[in-house]
Scaffold this motif. Sequence first.
Motif, PDB file in Angstrom:
ATOM      1  N   LEU A  86       0.823  -1.207   0.000  1.00 59.46           N
ATOM      2  CA  LEU A  86       0.000   0.000   0.000  1.00 59.46           C
ATOM      3  C   LEU A  86       0.861   1.263   0.000  1.00 59.46           C
ATOM      4  O   LEU A  86       0.509   2.266  -0.629  1.00 59.46           O
ATOM      5  CB  LEU A  86      -0.924  -0.007   1.222  1.00 59.46           C
ATOM      6  CG  LEU A  86      -1.962   1.118   1.281  1.00 59.46           C
ATOM      7  CD1 LEU A  86      -2.987   0.965   0.173  1.00 59.46           C
ATOM      8  CD2 LEU A  86      -2.657   1.126   2.642  1.00 59.46           C
ATOM      9  N   ALA A  98       0.680   4.715  -2.082  1.00 58.94           N
ATOM     10  CA  ALA A  98       0.517   5.986  -1.371  1.00 58.94           C
ATOM     11  C   ALA A  98       1.533   7.022  -1.848  1.00 58.94           C
ATOM     12  O   ALA A  98       1.210   8.208  -1.979  1.00 58.94           O
ATOM     13  CB  ALA A  98       0.667   5.751   0.130  1.00 58.94           C
ATOM     14  N   GLN A 149      -9.106   2.343   0.560  1.00 53.55           N
ATOM     15  CA  GLN A 149      -7.674   2.272   0.267  1.00 53.55           C
ATOM     16  C   GLN A 149      -7.081   3.671   0.113  1.00 53.55           C
ATOM     17  O   GLN A 149      -5.962   3.930   0.570  1.00 53.55           O
ATOM     18  CB  GLN A 149      -7.437   1.479  -1.017  1.00 53.55           C
ATOM     19  CG  GLN A 149      -7.683  -0.016  -0.881  1.00 53.55           C
ATOM     20  CD  GLN A 149      -7.511  -0.730  -2.212  1.00 53.55           C
ATOM     21  OE1 GLN A 149      -8.133  -0.361  -3.205  1.00 53.55           O
ATOM     22  NE2 GLN A 149      -6.674  -1.751  -2.225  1.00 53.55           N
ATOM     23  N   CYS A 151      -4.122   5.268   2.271  1.00 54.12           N
ATOM     24  CA  CYS A 151      -2.943   5.844   1.621  1.00 54.12           C
ATOM     25  C   CYS A 151      -2.650   7.235   2.168  1.00 54.12           C
ATOM     26  O   CYS A 151      -1.489   7.593   2.413  1.00 54.12           O
ATOM     27  CB  CYS A 151      -3.172   5.936   0.103  1.00 54.12           C
ATOM     28  SG  CYS A 151      -2.965   4.381  -0.785  1.00 54.12           S
ATOM     29  N   GLU A 161       2.633  -1.841   7.453  1.00 47.53           N
ATOM     30  CA  GLU A 161       1.714  -0.745   7.116  1.00 47.53           C
ATOM     31  C   GLU A 161       0.525  -0.742   8.070  1.00 47.53           C
ATOM     32  O   GLU A 161       0.090   0.319   8.543  1.00 47.53           O
ATOM     33  CB  GLU A 161       1.232  -0.910   5.669  1.00 47.53           C
ATOM     34  CG  GLU A 161       2.330  -0.752   4.639  1.00 47.53           C
ATOM     35  CD  GLU A 161       1.976  -1.359   3.298  1.00 47.53           C
ATOM     36  OE1 GLU A 161       2.460  -0.847   2.277  1.00 47.53           O
ATOM     37  OE2 GLU A 161       1.223  -2.356   3.263  1.00 47.53           O
TER      38      GLU A 161
END
Length: 317
Positions: free
Chosen positions: A107, A111, A144, A148, A177
Motif C-alpha cells: 500500500l 501511497a 484504500q 494511503c 503498514e
Amino acid sequence: MDKITNGTLQEIPIDKIIRNPENPRTIFRQNELDSLIESIRQFGVQVPISVFKKGKNYVIVDGERRWRCSLKLNKKTIPAIIQEEPSPLNNLLLMFNIHALREQWDLFTIAKKLPEVINLLKEEYDKTPTEREIAAKTGLLISQIRRCKVLIDLPDHYKDMLLDELHKPKSKQRLSEDMFLEMEKAITRVEKNIPDAVSSDKNFVRDILIKKYQNEVIDNVVDFRLISKIVGGLKIEDGREELTRKTLKKLFNDNNYSIRSAYQDSVSDLYLEKDFLSRIHSLINRFDSFEPSDLDTDTKLALESLITKATKLLEDE
C-alpha cells in the motif's frame, strides 16, 4: 509479426527496455522473484509484458517483474505488446488500474504516487478531485485511498522506517503498514478527545508506541484499537476523564505498561457492564416470542436459576 486488437505483439531486445519511472511499485523482494525466475527458466515468459516506444527504447507499462527475472536469466528478447505512448496522467492511471488490486503491491508504494495522481487530476478537472473521482480513475477503493492518505501524512522519518521494513521478506516484517495505520488512528482519536494526554511532541508518542511494539510490550497490531475504546469510555460514563488521562499518559511513556493493561485499568469494567446490559435486553426481547407451553424442563430450571441470581443481586444492592 502478429497483430492483436490492442497493440503489436513482438519479441523485442531486452536491453532496449527501461523501467517506467512512474511505476508506483519500487519494492521487489528477491524471495518473491525466485519462483518466477524458475518458472521463466522452465517455460519462458508466458504472458507478454506491455510497453510503449520512447525514442530508441521501450518503457514498461506492465510486467516489470517478468522483465527483471528475464534479465537475471540473461534472456536476449522478451515478448511484449507495444502500445501508444500515454499521456503522463494516463501513464500513471494505466499502472494503477492494472496493478492496484494485485496482492503483491504494498500500500505504501501506491501511497507515494497518489499525490502525483491527485495533482494531475486536479489539472484535468480544474479542481481538487473527490475521493470518489480518484477511486473511479485509479481502480482503488475509497477505503484504500484514505489509508494511503494516512501513510502519506506520516513524517518522513517514519516513512523511511516503513520503507526499510517493506524491503524485508513479508515473514520478517514487524513494523507493517497495518501497524502504522492502527497506531495513527489511535493517536488521532486521543488527540481529538484528550489532547493533553498526547505530549506536545506527537513524535514522542509515536516513538514510545513503536518501541513497545518492537519489544512486544504491545504484541498485536489489533491492540491499538483498545486505545480508541479507552477514549470511547468517556461517552459511556461521565467522570472518567481524569482516570483516562492518567492511564493514557502512563501508556505514552517509556515503560513496560501495555495497551491491554491500560484497558484493564481504565474501561474494561465499563465494557463488561455494557455487554451485560445488552445481553439482558436481548433476553428480555426474546421472552416475548415464547409461550409457557414452549418451555421444556431444562429451560424452566435455567429461568428459575436466573431469577434466583437476579433477585440476590438486587437484594444485595
